[in-house]
Write a protein that holds these residues in place. Structure first.
Motif, PDB file in Angstrom:
ATOM      1  N   THR A  35       1.019  -1.223   0.000  1.00  0.00           N
ATOM      2  CA  THR A  35       0.058   0.055  -0.038  1.00  0.00           C
ATOM      3  C   THR A  35       0.897   1.263  -0.144  1.00  0.00           C
ATOM      4  O   THR A  35       1.964   1.267   0.969  1.00  0.00           O
ATOM      5  N   LYS A  37       0.885   5.780  -0.671  1.00  0.00           N
ATOM      6  CA  LYS A  37       0.118   7.109  -0.528  1.00  0.00           C
ATOM      7  C   LYS A  37       1.107   8.077  -1.414  1.00  0.00           C
ATOM      8  O   LYS A  37       2.426   8.369  -1.230  1.00  0.00           O
ATOM      9  N   THR A  39       1.225  12.046  -2.726  1.00  0.00           N
ATOM     10  CA  THR A  39       0.755  13.108  -2.325  1.00  0.00           C
ATOM     11  C   THR A  39       1.511  14.301  -3.422  1.00  0.00           C
ATOM     12  O   THR A  39       2.602  14.113  -3.814  1.00  0.00           O
ATOM     13  N   HIS A  66      -3.514  17.348  -2.131  1.00  0.00           N
ATOM     14  CA  HIS A  66      -4.096  16.099  -2.686  1.00  0.00           C
ATOM     15  C   HIS A  66      -3.265  14.867  -2.703  1.00  0.00           C
ATOM     16  O   HIS A  66      -2.255  14.964  -3.161  1.00  0.00           O
ATOM     17  N   ASN A  67      -4.008  13.854  -2.118  1.00  0.00           N
ATOM     18  CA  ASN A  67      -3.235  12.609  -2.204  1.00  0.00           C
ATOM     19  C   ASN A  67      -4.363  11.231  -2.233  1.00  0.00           C
ATOM     20  O   ASN A  67      -5.440  11.711  -2.290  1.00  0.00           O
ATOM     21  N   THR A  68      -3.578  10.006  -2.651  1.00  0.00           N
ATOM     22  CA  THR A  68      -4.315   9.230  -2.886  1.00  0.00           C
ATOM     23  C   THR A  68      -3.695   7.718  -2.571  1.00  0.00           C
ATOM     24  O   THR A  68      -2.300   7.985  -2.482  1.00  0.00           O
ATOM     25  N   VAL A  69      -4.435   6.947  -1.868  1.00  0.00           N
ATOM     26  CA  VAL A  69      -3.893   5.781  -1.525  1.00  0.00           C
ATOM     27  C   VAL A  69      -4.150   4.640  -2.377  1.00  0.00           C
ATOM     28  O   VAL A  69      -5.270   4.528  -2.797  1.00  0.00           O
ATOM     29  N   PHE A  70      -3.226   3.684  -2.719  1.00  0.00           N
ATOM     30  CA  PHE A  70      -3.659   2.532  -3.562  1.00  0.00           C
ATOM     31  C   PHE A  70      -2.694   1.373  -3.175  1.00  0.00           C
ATOM     32  O   PHE A  70      -1.673   1.571  -2.358  1.00  0.00           O
TER      33      PHE A  70
END
Length: 73
Positions: A35, A37, A39, A66-70
């Motif tokens: 996983t 993140k 940013t 702005h961030n996204t976790v994948f």
């Protein structure tokens, strides 16, 4: 670009149509399984870096990161 809260790293920017348009960007990264993140933040033409403080769009434009976790498999 920041990966997993690490150091900030530059992204490559696409050509700019004009000063009022968004720009696409590219960040090459050798992802590892797990996983992650990502940013992002903007820097203006004077070198001023976007603040992490969140603010609504009105009256002066929104701010914040702005961030996204994948997950990478």
């Amino acid at each position: 670009m920041q990966v997993d809260d690490g150091p900030w790293q530059p992204a490559r920017l696409a050509p700019q149509d004009n000063i009022d348009t968004w720009r696409q960007w590219l960040f090459r990264w050798n992802a590892t399984p797990g996983t992650h993140k990502l940013t992002v933040r903007a820097t203006d033409s004077t070198g001023q870096v976007q603040t992490a403080d969140q603010a609504p769009p009105r009256p002066n434009g929104s701010s914040g990161l702005h961030n996204t976790v994948f997950m990478v498999q």
